[in-house]
Design a protein around this motif. Structure first.
Motif: not given
Length: 148
Positions: A2-4, A26-34, A36-39
């Motif tokens: 939900l955060d993503i 890339k943007r989500l990873f740079a924002a600090g999300f993990e 596995a959660h991003i995918n």
């Protein structure tokens, strides 16, 4: 998850303006999300935005919850979903996507606020919000049972 989704909603006021998946990752990873959660989130989001409407849902007025849904979605959450359907904010298909998204929040205690945010995400991503700022205000700043 939900955060993503909330991050995407707040970053791109129109779902179709979001960059391609690689750029989003890339943007989500740079924002600090993990990763596995991003995918997992982007997979669910891609299914949501690319799915075709189901004709049978157009006439689905009643919703019976599966045992695992009853376990994950407490009475307050189910009441919120029912209220949103009754207020004609959620159509039956959007309701199913909201429930799908809430069930994907594995390990989290789902609360009515999660229902409201997931509703915004689903309507936003499906292009069903014409005046999302007004709906956002109504959904996120109302007292339970007082949406008008």
């Amino acid at each position: 998850m939900l955060d993503i989704l909330v991050y995407l909603y707040e970053s791109f006021r129109m779902a179709e303006l979001a960059p391609d998946r690689d750029a989003l990752e890339k943007r989500l990873f740079a924002a600090g999300f993990e990763e596995a959660h991003i995918n997992a989130t982007l997979d669910w989001f891609a299914n949501l935005t690319s799915s075709a409407a189901h004709d049978r849902l157009a006439h689905a007025h009643y919703r019976h919850y599966a045992p695992e849904e009853l376990e994950s979605l407490n009475d307050a959450c189910r009441d919120e979903i029912s209220y949103l359907v009754g207020a004609e904010i959620l159509d039956p298909e959007s309701r199913e996507w909201v429930i799908s998204g809430l069930m994907a929040l594995a390990g989290e205690d789902v609360e009515p606020d999660h229902v409201r945010w997931m509703t915004l995400i689903v309507l936003w991503s499906r292009g069903l919000i014409e005046h999302f700022t007004h709906l956002e205000e109504m959904l996120l700043n109302h007292e339970p049972g007082r949406l008008h």
